[in-house]
Structures are given as structure tokens and as C-alpha cells.
Design an enzyme around this catalytic site. Structure first.
Site, PDB file in Angstrom:
ATOM      1  N   ARG A 121      40.585  17.832  -3.603  1.00  0.00           N
ATOM      2  CA  ARG A 121      41.961  17.417  -3.294  1.00  0.00           C
ATOM      3  C   ARG A 121      42.143  15.936  -3.616  1.00  0.00           C
ATOM      4  NH1 ARG A 121      44.161  17.043   1.685  1.00  0.00           N
ATOM      5  NH2 ARG A 121      42.139  16.649   2.615  1.00  0.00           N
ATOM      6  N   ARG A 128      45.886  23.765  -7.633  1.00  0.00           N
ATOM      7  CA  ARG A 128      46.088  24.462  -6.362  1.00  0.00           C
ATOM      8  C   ARG A 128      47.476  24.181  -5.799  1.00  0.00           C
ATOM      9  NH1 ARG A 128      42.221  22.012  -1.771  1.00  0.00           N
ATOM     10  NH2 ARG A 128      40.589  22.191  -3.337  1.00  0.00           N
ATOM     11  N   ARG A 151       4.842  15.073  22.559  1.00  0.00           N
ATOM     12  CA  ARG A 151       5.508  14.984  21.257  1.00  0.00           C
ATOM     13  C   ARG A 151       4.509  15.323  20.167  1.00  0.00           C
ATOM     14  NH1 ARG A 151       6.240  11.403  17.023  1.00  0.00           N
ATOM     15  NH2 ARG A 151       8.380  11.070  16.284  1.00  0.00           N
ATOM     16  N   GLN A 154      29.971  21.311  -3.714  1.00  0.00           N
ATOM     17  CA  GLN A 154      30.636  20.191  -3.057  1.00  0.00           C
ATOM     18  C   GLN A 154      30.633  18.958  -3.956  1.00  0.00           C
ATOM     19  OE1 GLN A 154      30.512  19.046   1.400  1.00  0.00           O
ATOM     20  NE2 GLN A 154      28.770  18.000   0.481  1.00  0.00           N
ATOM     21  N   SER A 187      43.967  22.764   5.502  1.00  0.00           N
ATOM     22  CA  SER A 187      43.513  23.862   4.644  1.00  0.00           C
ATOM     23  C   SER A 187      41.991  23.925   4.617  1.00  0.00           C
ATOM     24  CB  SER A 187      44.041  23.689   3.218  1.00  0.00           C
ATOM     25  OG  SER A 187      45.447  23.630   3.193  1.00  0.00           O
ATOM     26  N   SER A 191      38.196  25.457   2.993  1.00  0.00           N
ATOM     27  CA  SER A 191      37.590  25.769   1.701  1.00  0.00           C
ATOM     28  C   SER A 191      37.887  27.202   1.304  1.00  0.00           C
ATOM     29  CB  SER A 191      36.075  25.556   1.765  1.00  0.00           C
ATOM     30  OG  SER A 191      35.751  24.221   2.007  1.00  0.00           O
ATOM     31  N   ASN A 208      37.073  11.525  -4.720  1.00  0.00           N
ATOM     32  CA  ASN A 208      36.399  12.428  -5.645  1.00  0.00           C
ATOM     33  C   ASN A 208      36.247  11.870  -7.057  1.00  0.00           C
ATOM     34  OD1 ASN A 208      35.893  14.701  -3.900  1.00  0.00           O
ATOM     35  ND2 ASN A 208      38.099  15.044  -3.873  1.00  0.00           N
TER      36      ASN A 208
END
Length: 420
Positions: A50, A109, A187, A141, A118, A120, A60
Site C-alpha cells: 500500500r 487494488r 536456567r 512481505q 484492510s 492481507s 515500501n
């Protein structure tokens, strides 16, 4: 999903993909789809990108280590050679342009699937409704820049050859979890513990029939464990400067192996200088350059890299001499490619051992041929499209020093790979 076994047959809602309300619309298949014994199932890579971002505007396509963020995963997807098609789903013109520049197809889109709310799965369902030919979706991704083609190839084999309905990526982490207890706890040592698997969100592969039921994970399901150094998530794990260092060391740079750079050719006007020329009263030209760039050239030469300068313009020998850079220079050049090719042959180098810093249309062929190429931030658009690295600095304002640092990091990457 602590109880998940690799390959377990189960159905679970996808944590990142399940619609926030209602079920997704029914997917429509073309006639004959699903019967096809003639053709293998169509596997499509789909990157959701987007334009809106609450954190970093147009994240992006923000440049990471000189490459738009989305470019790193598109390069890996295309070079994997397992996808019949590679797509970017976006609502933004600039993202569309970058996607096409890297060789991907674009699905525009709708506004309904471009909202902050919205999911995926909403966007994937919309994509499939427009692409009846697709049987399997590899949802990758955009914010996983260290993804490598080999990972995608292995997952495609799991889907096609081993019959899994869905495969998703995980990474192994050694992080101890503690809960309150009345007495002390022991531990374990790190080397005595296998760690735990975490979804890293790098990719989700799912067959169409599973998506039709509203899932990205389910059916005969498996996880794929990525190497920790390749598991970089810009959104979750890491900030931008650290991510750049990780990508330069562990990212995927293309099908051909990197070679150590032996020659850097730099355009004078607009790279070494800012392109401005001042003329004195006695008709002598005056140019300026950044001391950082002079240091960058000096560091390159000390590391054994030859640095040469080139220009279309008839720069005066006195001006070049005054720069005191001690570099061979060729001026009044009408064909830069011919000159650089001559230098390359003279030094006995292949093009992969040549780096080129240019900024104009006349530099494009050299930028395309060089094993490593870059332009300053203010280079012309044609030159920007021809390179693998775009500097943050402008010409004459530190671009050479920045490119030098980039070269040093890649040399380190080459040396490290040779030692393995």
C-alpha cells in the site's frame, strides 16, 4: 503455535490474514480450472504494498542500501525461477512504477482493500478474483529485504512436490521466557537448548482452495525455517540504519556472484563536483569538491582500487591538477563506454570488477555494464533507473565517500563468502 508439528494436517486461521469481520467473497474460477493435468499449477508471487504507512511515508519504496525496499524481495522472487508470475498489489503510482522497473506485474487494488483496517487476506482475495489462472499464492512481505531465492525455491518444492497446502516462514530464537515461581529456577545453557520457532512474516504460501475457505495457514501445513541472518523485518525487529548494514552483509544481490572491485570510474561533473562552474574575470574556471570525497578516493586507492575520472566536458588540465587527487583523467569524451572498456582491458579486468559512479544519460551504458554502479541522489532519472545503488548524498556533497563505504562493505561480503 507451540504445538505445531511440521507437516501437520490441520486448519488454523491465519493470524495476519484473517478478515476482521465476515468471510471473504466467494472466489470465481475459470472453466476447466482445477482439472488441468496438462499444466502444472500456477504459482504466483504476490507482494502487498500500500502507499499509506503510519510510520515511514511510502516505506515500501524508500531506499534501503541504495535499493527501493520492495526491490530486494522482487529481485529474489524473480531470480528464484519458480513463479509463473510475480505481482505487486498496490494503490499508488510511484510504487507501481518501481515494481515495473524491477520486472513485476502490477495489480491495482481497490480503495476498499487499501484501508488501514484492510487485511492481507482481503487484498489476496481481491487479487485472485481478478486472476483466475492462479492456483497457489506466495504472499511475500515487502519488509523482509534479506530474503533469498533459495528459500523460495525450497518452499515451492514443498508445495508442488510434497503436497503441502500451506507453508509459512519461521526463525529460531534463543530467548528465555520466565514466569513467577515461589522457588528459584534453573536456567539451561544456550547450547543445551534448541530454542523456539517464531513466525517472522517473511512469506505465506497457500493454495487457492484454502484461501477460498478464509485461511492462509491450514490444511496439510508446514513451516519453513529461515536462517536467522536472513530474517530481517523492518516493521518489527530493526531500525533503518541497522537494516542497511544487515542487508549489505546478508542480502541477495543477484544471480551472479559478487567480485572484488579493482577499478572505480567517476564522472567529474555532477559526481566529483556539484556540476556548478564559476568563471573568474580572467576567464579561468573554478570548481569545488567536498573534502569527504577526496578522503573517499584516498581510502579506495589505499585499499588497492584504482580510481579514474571521466568527463564529456573539456575540463582544463590546470583545474584537474589543482584538485590534487592523483587520478588518471580523460576529458572531452564523446563515448564514455569506449573509454572505460579500454581502461578495463588495459587492466585485465572483467566488467564485474569495475565500479562506476555517474549521473547523466551519457553514463547509462557504463552504469549498466559495471559490476557495481551508483549515482548521486540528484542524478537524472534515466541514470537512476540504470543502477543498483542510489546515494543519499548529492554530487559534490559526499557521494563518492558514500559509494566508497558501500564498496568496502561489499568487499567484506566477498571476503567472508570466500572463507566459508
Amino acid at each position: 503455535m507451540d504445538a505445531l508439528e511440521k507437516g501437520a494436517a490441520t486448519s488454523v486461521p491465519a493470524p495476519r490474514g484473517r478478515p476482521s469481520r465476515g468471510r471473504p467473497p466467494k472466489l470465481q474460477r475459470s472453466r476447466g480450472a482445477g482439472r488441468g493435468l496438462e499444466k502444472p499449477p500456477h504459482l504466483a508471487a504476490l507482494v502487498l504494498a500500500r502507499g499509506g504507512s503510519k510510520g515511514i511515508p511510502l516505506k515500501n519504496i524508500k531506499r534501503l542500501a541504495g535499493v527501493p525496499l520492495i526491490g530486494w524481495v522482487l529481485r529474489a522472487a524473480l531470480d528464484a525461477g519458480v513463479f509463473q508470475s510475480v505481482w505487486v498489489s498496490t494503490d499508488h503510482d510511484e510504487i507501481e512504477n518501481v515494481a515495473k522497473q524491477f520486472g513485476a506485474q502490477v495489480h491495482r487494488r481497490s480503495s476498499e482493500t487499501s484501508k488501514d483496517s484492510s487485511t492481507s487476506l482481503d487484498a489476496i482475495v481481491e487479487f485472485l478474483n481478478y486472476h483466475n489462472e492462479v492456483d497457489i499464492v506466495g504472499n511475500i512481505q515487502a519488509t523482509s529485504p534479506c530474503l533469498h531465492p533459495t528459500d523460495l525455491q525450497k518452499v515451492a518444492e514443498m508445495i508442488r512436490e510434497e503436497g503441502y497446502d500451506s507453508v509459512f516462514s519461521v526463525v529460531r530464537r534463543h530467548q528465555f521466557r520466565w514466569s513467577e515461581i515461589q522457588k528459584g529456577a534453573k536456567r539451561p545453557r544456550r547450547q543445551d537448548w534448541d530454542g523456539e520457532l517464531y513466525e517472522n512474516g517473511s512469506f505465506y504460501f497457500a493454495k487457492r482452495h484454502l484461501i477460498e475457505m478464509g485461511y492462509l495457514q491450514g490444511g496439510k501445513m508446514a513451516y519453513y525455517e529461515m536462517r536467522a541472518e536472513h530474517s530481517v523485518d523492518i516493521d518489527v525487529d530493526i531500525d533503518w540504519p541497522i537494516a542497511e548494514q544487515r542487508v549489505l552483509r546478508f542480502g541477495y544481490f543477484g544471480k551472479e556472484k559478487l567480485k572484488e572491485i579493482k577499478l572505480l570510474v567517476c564522472n567529474i561533473d555532477g559526481c566529483l563536483t556539484n556540476g556548478h562552474i564559476y568563471v573568474s574575470g580572467d576567464q579561468k574556471e573554478i570548481i569545488s569538491y567536498d573534502v569527504k570525497d577526496a578522503i573517499g578516493i584516498s581510502l579506495l586507492k589505499k585499499s588497492g582500487i584504482e580510481v579514474r575520472l571521466i568527463s564529456e566536458r573539456a575540463c582544463s588540465k590546470q583545474t584537474l591538477s589543482a584538485l590534487k587527487l592523483d587520478c588518471k583523467a580523460e576529458v572531452s569524451v564523446s563515448d564514455k563506454l569506449a573509454i572505460v572498456d579500454e581502461w578495463r582491458k588495459e587492466m585485465g579486468l572483467c566488467w564485474k570488477e569495475v565500479a562506476y559512479l555517474g549521473n547523466e544519460v551519457s553514463d547509462e551504458e557504463c552504469l549498466k555494464r559495471a559490476g557495481l554502479s551508483a549515482v548521486p541522489a540528484d542524478a537524472c532519472s534515466g541514470a537512476q533507473k540504470a543502477v543498483g545503488y542510489i546515494c543519499k548524498c548529492n554530487g559534490g556533497r559526499g557521494a563518492i565517500r558514500e559509494f566508497a563505504e558501500h564498496i568496502f562493505l561489499l568487499i567484506e561480503k566477498v571476503n567472508n563468502s570466500c572463507q566459508k
